[in-house]
Design a protein around this motif. Structure first.
Motif, mmCIF file in Angstrom:
data_model
loop_
_atom_site.group_PDB
_atom_site.id
_atom_site.type_symbol
_atom_site.label_atom_id
_atom_site.label_comp_id
_atom_site.label_asym_id
_atom_site.label_seq_id
_atom_site.Cartn_x
_atom_site.Cartn_y
_atom_site.Cartn_z
ATOM 1 N N ARG A 1 0.833 -1.208 0.000
ATOM 2 C CA ARG A 1 0.000 0.000 0.000
ATOM 3 C C ARG A 1 0.868 1.258 0.000
ATOM 4 N NH1 ARG A 1 -2.797 -2.357 4.239
ATOM 5 N NH2 ARG A 1 -4.346 -3.766 3.431
ATOM 6 N N GLU A 2 1.914 1.261 0.832
ATOM 7 C CA GLU A 2 2.793 2.424 0.913
ATOM 8 C C GLU A 2 3.463 2.697 -0.429
ATOM 9 O OE1 GLU A 2 7.032 3.653 2.893
ATOM 10 O OE2 GLU A 2 5.760 2.264 4.028
ATOM 11 N N LEU A 3 3.956 1.667 -1.070
ATOM 12 C CA LEU A 3 4.589 1.828 -2.373
ATOM 13 C C LEU A 3 3.584 2.336 -3.405
ATOM 14 C CD1 LEU A 3 6.977 1.544 -4.277
ATOM 15 C CD2 LEU A 3 6.360 -0.856 -4.581
ATOM 16 N N THR A 4 2.389 1.786 -3.383
ATOM 17 C CA THR A 4 1.342 2.232 -4.310
ATOM 18 C C THR A 4 1.036 3.712 -4.114
ATOM 19 O OG1 THR A 4 0.371 0.018 -4.317
ATOM 20 C CG2 THR A 4 -1.032 1.809 -5.075
ATOM 21 N N GLN A 5 0.919 4.147 -2.857
ATOM 22 C CA GLN A 5 0.643 5.555 -2.572
ATOM 23 C C GLN A 5 1.783 6.448 -3.054
ATOM 24 O OE1 GLN A 5 -0.051 5.455 1.627
ATOM 25 N NE2 GLN A 5 -2.183 4.811 1.428
ATOM 26 N N ARG A 6 3.023 6.018 -2.838
ATOM 27 C CA ARG A 6 4.172 6.815 -3.270
ATOM 28 C C ARG A 6 4.223 6.929 -4.788
ATOM 29 N NH1 ARG A 6 9.175 4.390 -0.237
ATOM 30 N NH2 ARG A 6 10.270 6.009 -1.380
ATOM 31 N N LEU A 7 3.905 5.849 -5.486
ATOM 32 C CA LEU A 7 3.907 5.884 -6.946
ATOM 33 C C LEU A 7 2.778 6.765 -7.474
ATOM 34 C CD1 LEU A 7 4.754 2.167 -7.786
ATOM 35 C CD2 LEU A 7 6.226 4.162 -8.095
ATOM 36 N N GLU A 8 1.616 6.689 -6.831
ATOM 37 C CA GLU A 8 0.491 7.529 -7.252
ATOM 38 C C GLU A 8 0.809 9.006 -7.031
ATOM 39 O OE1 GLU A 8 -2.780 5.951 -5.017
ATOM 40 O OE2 GLU A 8 -3.167 4.361 -6.474
ATOM 41 N N ALA A 9 1.523 9.306 -5.947
ATOM 42 C CA ALA A 9 1.866 10.687 -5.625
ATOM 43 C C ALA A 9 2.962 11.240 -6.540
ATOM 44 C CB ALA A 9 2.314 10.790 -4.169
ATOM 45 N N SER A 10 3.619 10.374 -7.295
ATOM 46 C CA SER A 10 4.723 10.825 -8.149
ATOM 47 C C SER A 10 4.246 11.510 -9.418
ATOM 48 C CB SER A 10 5.612 9.636 -8.524
ATOM 49 O OG SER A 10 4.933 8.804 -9.457
ATOM 50 N N GLY A 11 2.953 11.491 -9.666
ATOM 51 C CA GLY A 11 2.420 12.176 -10.843
ATOM 52 C C GLY A 11 2.773 11.504 -12.154
ATOM 53 N N GLY A 12 2.941 10.204 -12.146
ATOM 54 C CA GLY A 12 3.228 9.486 -13.380
ATOM 55 C C GLY A 12 4.695 9.481 -13.779
ATOM 56 N N LYS A 13 5.548 9.920 -12.864
ATOM 57 C CA LYS A 13 6.984 9.951 -13.132
ATOM 58 C C LYS A 13 7.495 8.510 -13.248
ATOM 59 C CE LYS A 13 8.947 13.042 -10.667
ATOM 60 N NZ LYS A 13 9.590 13.765 -9.570
ATOM 61 N N PRO A 14 8.428 8.236 -14.177
ATOM 62 C CA PRO A 14 8.982 6.879 -14.298
ATOM 63 C C PRO A 14 9.655 6.429 -13.003
ATOM 64 C CG PRO A 14 9.606 8.216 -16.181
ATOM 65 C CD PRO A 14 8.961 9.133 -15.177
ATOM 66 N N LEU A 15 9.541 5.160 -12.706
ATOM 67 C CA LEU A 15 10.119 4.600 -11.482
ATOM 68 C C LEU A 15 11.624 4.858 -11.412
ATOM 69 C CD1 LEU A 15 9.719 3.003 -8.898
ATOM 70 C CD2 LEU A 15 9.936 0.901 -10.234
ATOM 71 N N SER A 16 12.303 4.801 -12.555
ATOM 72 C CA SER A 16 13.752 5.045 -12.547
ATOM 73 C C SER A 16 14.075 6.442 -12.020
ATOM 74 C CB SER A 16 14.328 4.858 -13.955
ATOM 75 O OG SER A 16 13.677 5.721 -14.868
ATOM 76 N N GLU A 17 13.280 7.435 -12.399
ATOM 77 C CA GLU A 17 13.509 8.799 -11.904
ATOM 78 C C GLU A 17 13.255 8.894 -10.404
ATOM 79 O OE1 GLU A 17 11.634 11.980 -14.035
ATOM 80 O OE2 GLU A 17 12.138 11.100 -15.975
ATOM 81 N N ILE A 18 12.229 8.226 -9.930
ATOM 82 C CA ILE A 18 11.918 8.233 -8.493
ATOM 83 C C ILE A 18 13.079 7.635 -7.708
ATOM 84 C CG2 ILE A 18 10.371 7.303 -6.716
ATOM 85 C CD1 ILE A 18 8.159 7.329 -8.914
ATOM 86 N N ILE A 19 13.627 6.518 -8.197
ATOM 87 C CA ILE A 19 14.734 5.864 -7.505
ATOM 88 C C ILE A 19 15.953 6.784 -7.471
ATOM 89 C CG2 ILE A 19 16.397 3.954 -7.675
ATOM 90 C CD1 ILE A 19 14.024 2.274 -8.795
ATOM 91 N N ILE A 20 16.251 7.430 -8.594
ATOM 92 C CA ILE A 20 17.400 8.334 -8.656
ATOM 93 C C ILE A 20 17.226 9.489 -7.674
ATOM 94 C CG2 ILE A 20 18.617 10.000 -10.132
ATOM 95 C CD1 ILE A 20 18.082 7.982 -12.460
ATOM 96 N N GLU A 21 16.026 10.045 -7.608
ATOM 97 C CA GLU A 21 15.761 11.148 -6.669
ATOM 98 C C GLU A 21 15.926 10.694 -5.230
ATOM 99 O OE1 GLU A 21 11.879 12.603 -7.614
ATOM 100 O OE2 GLU A 21 12.540 13.549 -9.475
ATOM 101 N N GLU A 22 15.435 9.485 -4.903
ATOM 102 C CA GLU A 22 15.545 8.985 -3.518
ATOM 103 C C GLU A 22 16.977 8.710 -3.123
ATOM 104 O OE1 GLU A 22 12.914 5.730 -2.757
ATOM 105 O OE2 GLU A 22 11.150 6.995 -2.846
ATOM 106 N N ARG A 23 17.823 8.367 -4.070
ATOM 107 C CA ARG A 23 19.232 8.111 -3.763
ATOM 108 C C ARG A 23 19.941 9.397 -3.348
ATOM 109 N NH1 ARG A 23 21.052 4.364 -8.808
ATOM 110 N NH2 ARG A 23 20.053 2.435 -8.127
ATOM 111 N N GLY A 24 19.498 10.513 -3.916
ATOM 112 C CA GLY A 24 20.136 11.788 -3.607
ATOM 113 C C GLY A 24 21.422 11.959 -4.389
ATOM 114 N N PRO A 25 22.141 13.060 -4.105
ATOM 115 C CA PRO A 25 23.384 13.317 -4.836
ATOM 116 C C PRO A 25 24.425 12.263 -4.538
ATOM 117 C CG PRO A 25 22.948 15.042 -3.214
ATOM 118 C CD PRO A 25 21.828 14.077 -3.139
ATOM 119 N N MET A 26 25.173 11.926 -5.554
ATOM 120 C CA MET A 26 26.213 10.884 -5.390
ATOM 121 C C MET A 26 27.560 11.475 -5.190
ATOM 122 S SD MET A 26 25.192 7.874 -7.945
ATOM 123 C CE MET A 26 24.416 6.540 -7.119
#
Length: 97
Positions: A72-97
């Motif tokens: 449920r938590e993952l579903t809510q986070r994906l819905e809140a992303s506004g249709g952004k690709p999962l790869s972009e979400i993962i990159i954003e969550e990783r933060g600066p490298m």
């Protein structure tokens, strides 16, 4: 849900060798790999693991199923992303490298 099973083909029908968690009448997609093809694929995977190009796939018993709450938590986070690709979400969550 994805599941790899073994089945025996007899008189035009595939007979699963283990219980399937499917509903009656549910449509599925099937990729048929003969034992020879599966063995070849396993050899390729082992070669890639030995060359340190990939990590070995987990064994069935090694991976815990995802809980309803986590699902449920993952579903809510994906819905809140506004249709952004999962790869972009993962990159954003990783933060600066």
């Amino acid at each position: 849900m994805s599941e790899i099973i073994t089945a025996v083909y007899s008189n035009g029908v595939l007979h699963p060798q283990s219980h399937l968690s499917l509903e009656d009448g549910q449509t599925v997609r099937i990729q048929v790999l003969t034992e020879e093809t599966a063995s070849e694929a396993e050899q390729v995977i082992q070669s890639l693991v030995a060359a340190l190009l990939v990590t070995p796939p987990p064994h069935r018993g090694d991976v815990e199923p995802v809980s309803e709450e986590a699902w449920r938590e993952l579903t809510q986070r994906l819905e809140a992303s506004g249709g952004k690709p999962l790869s972009e979400i993962i990159i954003e969550e990783r933060g600066p490298m």
